[in-house]
Motif scaffolding. Structure first.
Motif, PDB file in Angstrom:
ATOM      1  N   ARG A  44       2.527  16.375  15.166  1.00 21.54           N
ATOM      2  CA  ARG A  44       1.791  15.894  13.992  1.00 21.54           C
ATOM      3  C   ARG A  44       1.222  16.990  13.100  1.00 21.54           C
ATOM      4  NH1 ARG A  44      -0.449  10.305  14.769  1.00 21.54           N
ATOM      5  NH2 ARG A  44       0.559   9.547  16.631  1.00 21.54           N
ATOM      6  N   GLU A  45       0.935  18.132  13.630  1.00 25.65           N
ATOM      7  CA  GLU A  45       0.363  19.303  12.954  1.00 25.65           C
ATOM      8  C   GLU A  45      -1.106  19.158  12.587  1.00 25.65           C
ATOM      9  OE1 GLU A  45       3.811  21.831  10.895  1.00 25.65           O
ATOM     10  OE2 GLU A  45       3.120  20.146   9.694  1.00 25.65           O
ATOM     11  N   LEU A  46      -1.611  17.967  12.399  1.00 24.69           N
ATOM     12  CA  LEU A  46      -3.013  17.756  12.025  1.00 24.69           C
ATOM     13  C   LEU A  46      -3.535  16.543  12.769  1.00 24.69           C
ATOM     14  CD1 LEU A  46      -5.334  18.659  10.080  1.00 24.69           C
ATOM     15  CD2 LEU A  46      -4.458  16.956   8.491  1.00 24.69           C
ATOM     16  N   ILE A  47      -4.559  16.733  13.593  1.00 26.54           N
ATOM     17  CA  ILE A  47      -5.166  15.619  14.323  1.00 26.54           C
ATOM     18  C   ILE A  47      -6.669  15.801  14.386  1.00 26.54           C
ATOM     19  CG2 ILE A  47      -3.118  15.190  15.760  1.00 26.54           C
ATOM     20  CD1 ILE A  47      -4.583  16.558  18.059  1.00 26.54           C
ATOM     21  N   LYS A  48      -7.339  14.748  14.833  1.00 24.87           N
ATOM     22  CA  LYS A  48      -8.775  14.800  15.054  1.00 24.87           C
ATOM     23  C   LYS A  48      -9.072  14.612  16.536  1.00 24.87           C
ATOM     24  CE  LYS A  48     -10.730  13.137  10.729  1.00 24.87           C
ATOM     25  NZ  LYS A  48     -11.531  12.050  10.131  1.00 24.87           N
ATOM     26  N   GLN A  73      -6.082  25.931  15.028  1.00 21.63           N
ATOM     27  CA  GLN A  73      -7.209  26.268  14.173  1.00 21.63           C
ATOM     28  C   GLN A  73      -8.064  25.031  13.914  1.00 21.63           C
ATOM     29  OE1 GLN A  73      -6.106  28.372  10.656  1.00 21.63           O
ATOM     30  NE2 GLN A  73      -4.641  29.636  11.727  1.00 21.63           N
ATOM     31  N   VAL A  74      -9.362  25.220  13.981  1.00 20.41           N
ATOM     32  CA  VAL A  74     -10.291  24.146  13.642  1.00 20.41           C
ATOM     33  C   VAL A  74     -10.497  24.196  12.139  1.00 20.41           C
ATOM     34  CG1 VAL A  74     -12.602  23.227  13.981  1.00 20.41           C
ATOM     35  CG2 VAL A  74     -11.388  24.255  15.902  1.00 20.41           C
ATOM     36  N   VAL A  75     -10.107  23.119  11.468  1.00 23.71           N
ATOM     37  CA  VAL A  75     -10.195  23.044  10.015  1.00 23.71           C
ATOM     38  C   VAL A  75     -11.575  22.577   9.586  1.00 23.71           C
ATOM     39  CG1 VAL A  75      -9.246  21.935   7.969  1.00 23.71           C
ATOM     40  CG2 VAL A  75      -7.738  22.600   9.818  1.00 23.71           C
ATOM     41  N   GLN A  76     -12.126  21.611  10.334  1.00 18.63           N
ATOM     42  CA  GLN A  76     -13.397  21.026   9.936  1.00 18.63           C
ATOM     43  C   GLN A  76     -14.115  20.476  11.152  1.00 18.63           C
ATOM     44  OE1 GLN A  76     -12.983  17.560   7.438  1.00 18.63           O
ATOM     45  NE2 GLN A  76     -14.920  17.970   6.419  1.00 18.63           N
ATOM     46  N   ARG A  80     -19.559  15.256  15.845  1.00 15.02           N
ATOM     47  CA  ARG A  80     -18.853  15.446  17.108  1.00 15.02           C
ATOM     48  C   ARG A  80     -17.351  15.222  16.962  1.00 15.02           C
ATOM     49  NH1 ARG A  80     -22.591  15.658  21.229  1.00 15.02           N
ATOM     50  NH2 ARG A  80     -21.140  14.940  22.821  1.00 15.02           N
ATOM     51  N   VAL A  81     -16.845  15.404  15.751  1.00 18.80           N
ATOM     52  CA  VAL A  81     -15.414  15.238  15.478  1.00 18.80           C
ATOM     53  C   VAL A  81     -14.862  16.544  14.904  1.00 18.80           C
ATOM     54  CG1 VAL A  81     -13.694  13.946  14.174  1.00 18.80           C
ATOM     55  CG2 VAL A  81     -15.700  12.767  15.052  1.00 18.80           C
ATOM     56  N   LEU A  82     -13.741  16.995  15.470  1.00 19.51           N
ATOM     57  CA  LEU A  82     -13.075  18.211  15.010  1.00 19.51           C
ATOM     58  C   LEU A  82     -11.722  17.852  14.416  1.00 19.51           C
ATOM     59  CD1 LEU A  82     -13.570  20.430  18.186  1.00 19.51           C
ATOM     60  CD2 LEU A  82     -14.932  20.500  16.124  1.00 19.51           C
ATOM     61  N   ALA A  83     -11.392  18.453  13.291  1.00 25.26           N
ATOM     62  CA  ALA A  83     -10.053  18.331  12.716  1.00 25.26           C
ATOM     63  C   ALA A  83      -9.303  19.611  13.061  1.00 25.26           C
ATOM     64  CB  ALA A  83     -10.121  18.139  11.209  1.00 25.26           C
ATOM     65  N   LEU A  84      -8.135  19.461  13.692  1.00 23.63           N
ATOM     66  CA  LEU A  84      -7.368  20.596  14.191  1.00 23.63           C
ATOM     67  C   LEU A  84      -6.014  20.686  13.507  1.00 23.63           C
ATOM     68  CD1 LEU A  84      -7.966  20.025  18.002  1.00 23.63           C
ATOM     69  CD2 LEU A  84      -9.303  21.442  16.461  1.00 23.63           C
TER      70      LEU A  84
END
Length: 103
Positions: A44-48, A73-76, A80-84
């Motif tokens: 997916r390349e981008l998940i939470k 990499q942590v984008v945001q 308690r939620v990280l976008a990776l």
């Protein structure tokens, strides 16, 4: 791939509508969990990732664990939620990373 500000902004906008796919619970952070996370990011390349209330780890500990052991990499971070984000190892799945490189 080191992300610049505009690239992170693009990824944050894309992650806005996503629901968390992974959760960190009372078992904490394990190598198996990290391997599954890495596999999902290859597709997916981008998940939470959501950190549950009963987790024994903090957001910073999760961020350091993920970034320290992989090229994810942590984008945001929001609460308690990280976008990776991670560039997919499979060239056929690199739709999002190709768009990010153009920015």
């Amino acid at each position: 791939m080191n992300l610049r500000g505009k690239q992170k902004r693009f990824l944050r906008a894309r992650a806005n509508h996503l629901q968390p796919l992974f959760a960190v619970g009372k078992e904490g952070l394990t190598a198996n969990w990290l391997a599954q996370l890495d596999g999902a990011l290859d597709r997916r390349e981008l998940i939470k990732v959501n950190i549950l209330q009963n987790a024994d780890v903090t957001t910073d500990e999760v961020k350091d664990f993920i970034e320290g052991q992989t090229d994810i990499q942590v984008v945001q971070t929001i609460g308690r939620v990280l976008a990776l984000f991670k560039v997919s190892a499979n060239k056929d799945m690199r739709h999002l990373s190709d768009q990010v490189k153009k920015i």
